[in-house]
Write a protein that holds these residues in place. Structure first.
Motif, PDB file in Angstrom:
ATOM      1  N   THR A  12       0.744  -1.396  -0.121  1.00 14.89           N
ATOM      2  CA  THR A  12      -0.054  -0.039  -0.066  1.00 14.89           C
ATOM      3  C   THR A  12       0.795   1.374  -0.042  1.00 14.89           C
ATOM      4  OG1 THR A  12      -2.003   1.134   1.312  1.00 14.89           O
ATOM      5  CG2 THR A  12      -0.173  -0.069   2.479  1.00 14.89           C
ATOM      6  N   PHE A  13       0.337   2.506  -0.077  1.00 13.61           N
ATOM      7  CA  PHE A  13       0.947   3.803   0.182  1.00 13.61           C
ATOM      8  C   PHE A  13       1.592   3.985   1.446  1.00 13.61           C
ATOM      9  CE2 PHE A  13      -3.368   4.139   0.283  1.00 13.61           C
ATOM     10  CZ  PHE A  13      -3.754   5.102   1.166  1.00 13.61           C
ATOM     11  N   ASP A  14       2.482   4.963   1.446  1.00 15.48           N
ATOM     12  CA  ASP A  14       3.227   4.833   2.739  1.00 15.48           C
ATOM     13  C   ASP A  14       2.463   5.788   3.795  1.00 15.48           C
ATOM     14  OD1 ASP A  14       2.921   7.664   1.512  1.00 15.48           O
ATOM     15  OD2 ASP A  14       5.155   8.017   1.360  1.00 15.48           O
ATOM     16  N   VAL A  15       1.689   6.532   3.655  1.00 17.77           N
ATOM     17  CA  VAL A  15       0.783   7.260   4.458  1.00 17.77           C
ATOM     18  C   VAL A  15      -0.148   6.054   5.324  1.00 17.77           C
ATOM     19  CG1 VAL A  15      -0.948   8.654   5.188  1.00 17.77           C
ATOM     20  CG2 VAL A  15       0.762   9.390   3.410  1.00 17.77           C
ATOM     21  N   ALA A  16      -0.558   5.264   4.425  1.00 15.85           N
ATOM     22  CA  ALA A  16      -1.573   3.944   5.050  1.00 15.85           C
ATOM     23  C   ALA A  16      -0.732   3.235   5.898  1.00 15.85           C
ATOM     24  CB  ALA A  16      -2.151   3.138   4.072  1.00 15.85           C
ATOM     25  N   HIS A  17       0.341   2.814   5.598  1.00 13.36           N
ATOM     26  CA  HIS A  17       1.340   2.149   6.164  1.00 13.36           C
ATOM     27  C   HIS A  17       1.758   2.720   7.488  1.00 13.36           C
ATOM     28  CE1 HIS A  17       5.654   0.758   7.505  1.00 13.36           C
ATOM     29  NE2 HIS A  17       4.858  -0.364   7.544  1.00 13.36           N
ATOM     30  N   ALA A  18       2.114   4.180   7.415  1.00 13.10           N
ATOM     31  CA  ALA A  18       2.672   4.964   8.548  1.00 13.10           C
ATOM     32  C   ALA A  18       1.380   5.071   9.685  1.00 13.10           C
ATOM     33  CB  ALA A  18       3.009   6.260   8.106  1.00 13.10           C
ATOM     34  N   ILE A  19       0.258   5.350   9.418  1.00 13.53           N
ATOM     35  CA  ILE A  19      -0.651   5.793  10.199  1.00 13.53           C
ATOM     36  C   ILE A  19      -1.428   4.308  10.903  1.00 13.53           C
ATOM     37  CG2 ILE A  19      -3.016   6.790  10.650  1.00 13.53           C
ATOM     38  CD1 ILE A  19      -1.930   8.943   8.460  1.00 13.53           C
ATOM     39  N   ILE A  20      -2.005   3.489   9.899  1.00 19.02           N
ATOM     40  CA  ILE A  20      -2.477   2.366  10.451  1.00 19.02           C
ATOM     41  C   ILE A  20      -1.801   1.020  10.048  1.00 19.02           C
ATOM     42  CG2 ILE A  20      -4.969   3.493  10.420  1.00 19.02           C
ATOM     43  CD1 ILE A  20      -5.369   2.440   7.597  1.00 19.02           C
ATOM     44  N   GLY A  21      -0.597   0.719   9.600  1.00 14.69           N
ATOM     45  CA  GLY A  21      -0.101  -0.389   9.112  1.00 14.69           C
ATOM     46  C   GLY A  21       1.098  -0.736   9.659  1.00 14.69           C
ATOM     47  N   GLY A  22       1.398  -0.080  11.078  1.00 15.75           N
ATOM     48  CA  GLY A  22       2.235  -0.473  11.786  1.00 15.75           C
ATOM     49  C   GLY A  22       3.706   0.235  11.662  1.00 15.75           C
ATOM     50  N   GLY A  23       3.636   1.371  10.938  1.00 13.62           N
ATOM     51  CA  GLY A  23       4.769   2.291  10.663  1.00 13.62           C
ATOM     52  C   GLY A  23       4.924   3.341  11.903  1.00 13.62           C
ATOM     53  N   GLU A  24       5.256   4.343  11.315  1.00 14.51           N
ATOM     54  CA  GLU A  24       5.679   5.191  12.477  1.00 14.51           C
ATOM     55  C   GLU A  24       4.889   5.528  13.543  1.00 14.51           C
ATOM     56  OE1 GLU A  24       4.885   9.914  10.811  1.00 14.51           O
ATOM     57  OE2 GLU A  24       6.170   8.541   9.352  1.00 14.51           O
ATOM     58  N   GLU A  25       3.539   5.505  13.565  1.00 18.34           N
ATOM     59  CA  GLU A  25       2.608   5.806  14.486  1.00 18.34           C
ATOM     60  C   GLU A  25       2.339   4.557  15.394  1.00 18.34           C
ATOM     61  OE1 GLU A  25      -0.633   8.129  13.464  1.00 18.34           O
ATOM     62  OE2 GLU A  25       0.896   9.859  12.657  1.00 18.34           O
ATOM     63  N   GLY A  26       3.245   3.615  15.356  1.00 16.84           N
ATOM     64  CA  GLY A  26       3.236   2.513  16.212  1.00 16.84           C
ATOM     65  C   GLY A  26       2.606   1.230  15.847  1.00 16.84           C
ATOM     66  N   ASP A  27       2.939   0.158  16.634  1.00 14.62           N
ATOM     67  CA  ASP A  27       2.222  -1.112  16.265  1.00 14.62           C
ATOM     68  C   ASP A  27       0.924  -1.196  16.429  1.00 14.62           C
ATOM     69  OD1 ASP A  27       2.460  -4.030  16.411  1.00 14.62           O
ATOM     70  OD2 ASP A  27       1.581  -4.054  18.151  1.00 14.62           O
TER      71      ASP A  27
END
Length: 457
Positions: free
Chosen positions: A296-311
């Motif tokens: 998916t795109f980076d924003v989705a991964h960052a916010i809801i996919g376990g990226g920069e905003e946490g597990d």
């Protein structure tokens, strides 16, 4: 003229006749959608607690609470915004570095418009102002990467819309926005880590404070006139430099906002469509799933996919579940849909969804990221025990700005969400008032909303 004064001149000059027919139609669809989501949350535990608090506090009976009762405008703005925000099923606006929910401003607009007996045309104009201000500030002044919440831009939008609904002159509109914008710079921790009730209440707080700032301004209270460009102002302290020529702005940004199809965080929508597609394919068997992989795109991964905003794999509550892409994909693969029923406490922690969530792997794709926000790309693959791989790819969904929801679609969602709370007569009454809001009065709508939950037999 300072920047907030220039912005206020735009707000003061905004008129219903400036709106295109399509913008008016889309505003009405968003009013109906937002009210449906609000009514659908009336029995939520945090909402019940907030309503009890408001009843205890009282307040001048000026503005209607959805579900009956009246209180002061700022408290009505908080409660009605909390209703429309709680299910996390409202609309969104996607900017390259920010995502917001412009319909969050309806609570402030509804409360202030009713308090001055505004026409439906005035209500729609104030709401259009909210969409324009909120969206354009998100376009050019994103704050998420700097640790601030997207409600930060909303502080200006809520105040501008409330002041517009109150029919304030440009000078007082500027003061309302300056007060609200200076005082409401929320932290992004609201939506990182294990989520609390505040995830759904951060914007109601802004709605309340924006409304109160407009009321203060109406009594002559002033705010920092260089809130944007001044020493230690918004630009220097938070956003960095940006420019908006408000003399060239229109009221059409509502047409770029998008409406959720699934009861889930906005960046998940195309991935959940893909999950439904895979579930319908021959040979699909939830018991045979060994792996689920999403690009998916980076924003989705960052916010809801376990990226920069946490597990996003410790899921115990509704707030955590609707911001966990692994959980949401798992529950759609199992149940075939993601509606309010899936957020029942026992479903959230059920063994099948918790186990399947652990098999979901999410990775950002550079090519997909380059296509966002014009698209929301998602490529989902499900591997079965026998080695079969089922796949589906999506770049948008019904309700995205390239395939906007029409009135029939909005009405279907409204009916589905409100059916447990109001009968067919009440649904028809509210929907028809909204559909003809440009020829109605705000009090026609609030009177109908006051009857929600009452016995009309």
């Amino acid at each position: 003229m300072t920047e907030v004064q220039d912005m206020a001149r735009f707000v003061a000059g905004a008129a219903f006749d400036d709106l295109s027919d399509e913008a008016v139609a889309q505003l009405k669809i968003r009013v109906l959608d937002t009210l449906g989501v609000a009514i659908g949350a009336l029995d939520a535990e945090p909402i019940v607690a907030i309503r009890a608090l408001i009843d205890d506090l009282g307040g001048a009976p000026t503005s209607t609470l959805i579900g009956g009762g009246r209180t002061s405008p700022e408290r009505a703005a908080f409660f009605n915004s909390a209703l429309s925000r709680y299910l996390d099923f409202m609309d969104s606006y996607l900017a390259p570095g920010e995502t917001n929910h412009p319909s969050d401003n309806l609570g402030a607009v509804l409360a202030t418009a009713e308090s001055v007996n505004a026409s439906g045309r005035e209500l729609l104009t104030a709401l259009a102002v909210a969409y324009q201000v909120h969206s354009r500030l998100s376009d050019v002044a994103p704050v998420r990467a700097k640790g601030f919440d997207h409600t930060t831009q909303g502080a200006y939008a809520a105040a501008a819309a409330a002041a517009k609904a109150l029919r304030l002159p440009a000078e007082q509109i500027a003061n309302a926005m300056a007060i609200s914008g200076t005082a409401n710079n929320a932290l992004r921790v609201t939506r990182t880590g294990n989520l609390s009730h505040w995830k759904g209440l951060a914007y109601p707080q802004v709605s309340k404070e924006g409304t109160f700032a407009a009321l203060l301004a109406s009594r002559g209270i002033t705010g920092p006139e260089e809130v944007f460009e001044g020493n230690k102002g918004f630009k220097e302290s938070i956003a960095g430099d940006f420019t908006i020529d408000w003399s060239r702005e229109d009221l059409e940004r509502v047409r770029r906002s998008i409406i959720k199809r699934h009861n889930a965080e906005i960046h998940s929508q195309s991935a959940l469509d893909a999950a439904q597609d895979i579930r319908s394919q021959a040979g699909f068997d939830t018991d045979a799933i060994t792996a689920v992989r999403l690009r998916t795109f980076d924003v989705a991964h960052a916010i809801i996919g376990g990226g920069e905003e946490g597990d996003k794999r410790t899921i115990r509550t509704k707030e955590e579940a609707d911001h966990s892409l692994p959980w949401m994909i798992a529950v759609v693969l199992l149940d075939g849909e993601l509606e309010p029923a899936q957020y029942a406490p026992e479903r959230i922690i059920a063994q099948d969804v918790q186990q399947l969530m652990g098999k979901v792997d999410i990775t950002p794709d550079e090519g997909f990221s380059a296509r966002f926000p014009e698209e929301m790309p998602a490529d989902l693959q499900v591997t079965l025990r026998d080695g079969t791989v089922l796949g589906a790819e999506r770049s948008a969904y019904k309700g995205f700005h390239t395939d906007p929801l029409d009135w029939a679609g909005a009405r279907a969602k409204f009916d589905s969400l409100t059916r447990p709370f109001i009968d067919s007569r009440a649904r028809e009454e509210i929907a028809e008032i909204v559909r003809h809001l440009d020829t109605a009065n705000t009090t026609d709508l609030t009177a109908a909303l006051a009857e929600v939950g009452t016995d009309r037999s």
